[in-house]
Write a protein that holds these residues in place. Structure first.
Motif, PDB file in Angstrom:
ATOM      1  N   TYR A 105       1.633  43.434  50.537  1.00 61.95           N
ATOM      2  CA  TYR A 105       2.896  43.239  49.824  1.00 61.95           C
ATOM      3  C   TYR A 105       3.979  44.156  50.411  1.00 61.95           C
ATOM      4  CZ  TYR A 105       6.369  43.957  46.140  1.00 61.95           C
ATOM      5  OH  TYR A 105       7.551  44.085  45.448  1.00 61.95           O
ATOM      6  N   GLN A 151       3.993  45.662  53.355  1.00 60.16           N
ATOM      7  CA  GLN A 151       4.274  45.293  54.740  1.00 60.16           C
ATOM      8  C   GLN A 151       5.252  44.123  54.778  1.00 60.16           C
ATOM      9  OE1 GLN A 151       0.532  44.766  56.617  1.00 60.16           O
ATOM     10  NE2 GLN A 151       1.307  45.223  58.644  1.00 60.16           N
ATOM     11  N   TYR A 152       4.996  43.128  53.963  1.00 62.49           N
ATOM     12  CA  TYR A 152       5.840  41.931  53.924  1.00 62.49           C
ATOM     13  C   TYR A 152       7.271  42.274  53.512  1.00 62.49           C
ATOM     14  CZ  TYR A 152       7.405  37.229  52.706  1.00 62.49           C
ATOM     15  OH  TYR A 152       8.112  36.057  52.636  1.00 62.49           O
ATOM     16  N   ASN A 153       7.408  43.249  52.627  1.00 58.60           N
ATOM     17  CA  ASN A 153       8.734  43.612  52.132  1.00 58.60           C
ATOM     18  C   ASN A 153       9.362  44.766  52.902  1.00 58.60           C
ATOM     19  OD1 ASN A 153       9.444  42.013  49.544  1.00 58.60           O
ATOM     20  ND2 ASN A 153       7.269  42.521  49.303  1.00 58.60           N
TER      21      ASN A 153
END
Ligand code: SF4
Length: 328
Positions: A230, A232-234
């Protein structure tokens, strides 16, 4: 809904305690997306001095970015708490230079003595009954006293000095984050429920959970790996996950040689402060007896190409005698 407890009413405040780590940041997402009540978000800062934060400068920067993300996403400002005493910040430096009052071996009288185990409760926070000191074992302290050379000048000082500790209570600085904040269950007469960033695959930490201390990640079965994805994605992975930057204080005695080398190179002003403290401390910086000045000399020799950074053949004794060889 999993884990919704029926104690919520207007007299309760629901507070997320965050560290800005991946679990904390995913926890906020879970709280909001699963419809749990959230009134406040708080985090606890450590201060090295009145004006310099104790966390690594890269972590301080990251926390600012994460705070901005949180504000934009949830419209809640992260409150930064810190240890306070009589309206003043409790800082690492203030505790470092504090001269503790201690009971002598006979039990009754208070006196200042060098070399006894530091007790943070002498300085700040609630007064804890002090057990009479057992007879000191000078041999047990040997590794903590300055040897000759740089850093030895104030070895008779009564101040705490560096928080290296061999006793079971651990280093005094570890309590900077936990001892002086609002009561865990009430604040100004308001009862609170805390959300903690404990993941579903951290069962060793479940023991601290109860109706007033909840872990939304546990309640919804979310594990650490998903929290990392989460973040990393953000674009919210803390520098400690991506670089050698450490998730701790820049002045920490537990950090490794690479982190100390980087600190000296990238933040010479912080390194200069650490050297000053090293000179003033009656306790060595490292539990193995090495001082900040030892590291400074080692890094200086690396700069001058007498030593190679990270050379597995390095021995501390190289600093004491003549260098046998010049590598370049
Ligand atoms: S142990 Fe290290 S990281 Fe933890 S509070 Fe003390 S100085 Fe900071």
């Amino acid at each position: 809904m999993a884990g919704e407890l029926h104690i919520g009413n207007d007299q309760f405040q629901y507070i997320a305690r965050i560290s800005h780590g991946k679990d904390s940041l995913k926890m906020l997402d879970v709280i909001v997306s699963r419809g749990l009540r959230l009134d406040r978000i708080t985090t606890t800062d450590i201060w090295a001095t009145d004006t310099i934060r104790g966390e690594h400068p890269k972590m301080v920067k990251f926390k600012e970015i994460a705070d901005e993300f949180i504000w934009r996403k949830y419209r809640i400002e992260v409150e930064h708490l810190c240890a306070m005493r009589n309206g003043q910040k409790v800082t690492y430096e203030k505790l470092f230079y504090h001269i503790p009052k201690r009971r002598n071996a006979g039990g009754g009288q208070l006196s200042a003595k060098t070399g006894d185990n530091p007790r943070i409760s002498d300085t700040v926070g609630p007064v804890v009954p002090i057990r009479p000191q057992a007879k000191r074992n000078p041999a047990g302290r040997r590794a903590f006293l300055h040897k000759e050379g740089a850093g030895a000048r104030n070895s008779k000082s009564n101040i705490y000095g560096f928080p290296v500790s061999i006793n079971r209570r651990g280093a005094w600085c570890a309590k900077l984050k936990t001892r002086f904040l609002e009561s865990p269950t009430t604040r100004g007469g308001t009862k609170i429920v805390e959300y903690l960033g404990i993941a579903a695959d951290e069962p060793k930490r479940f023991g601290q959970l109860n109706e007033r201390k909840r872990a939304p990640l546990v309640e919804f079965g979310i594990e650490e790996g998903l929290c990392g994805l989460y973040c990393q994605y953000n674009g919210l992975l803390a520098p400690s996950y991506e670089t050698s930057c450490r998730d701790g204080c820049w002045m920490c005695h537990n950090q490794g040689v690479n982190q100390l080398r980087q600190l000296r190179k990238e933040y010479p002003q912080l390194w200069a402060l650490l050297l000053k403290w090293d000179t003033d401390s009656p306790v060595n910086f490292k539990a193995n007896g090495h001082t900040v000045h030892d590291y400074d000399r080692r890094f200086q020799l690396e700069d001058e190409h007498f030593l190679v950074p990270g050379d597995p053949r390095f021995k501390w004794s190289m600093l004491d005698g003549d260098l046998q060889y010049r590598l370049f």
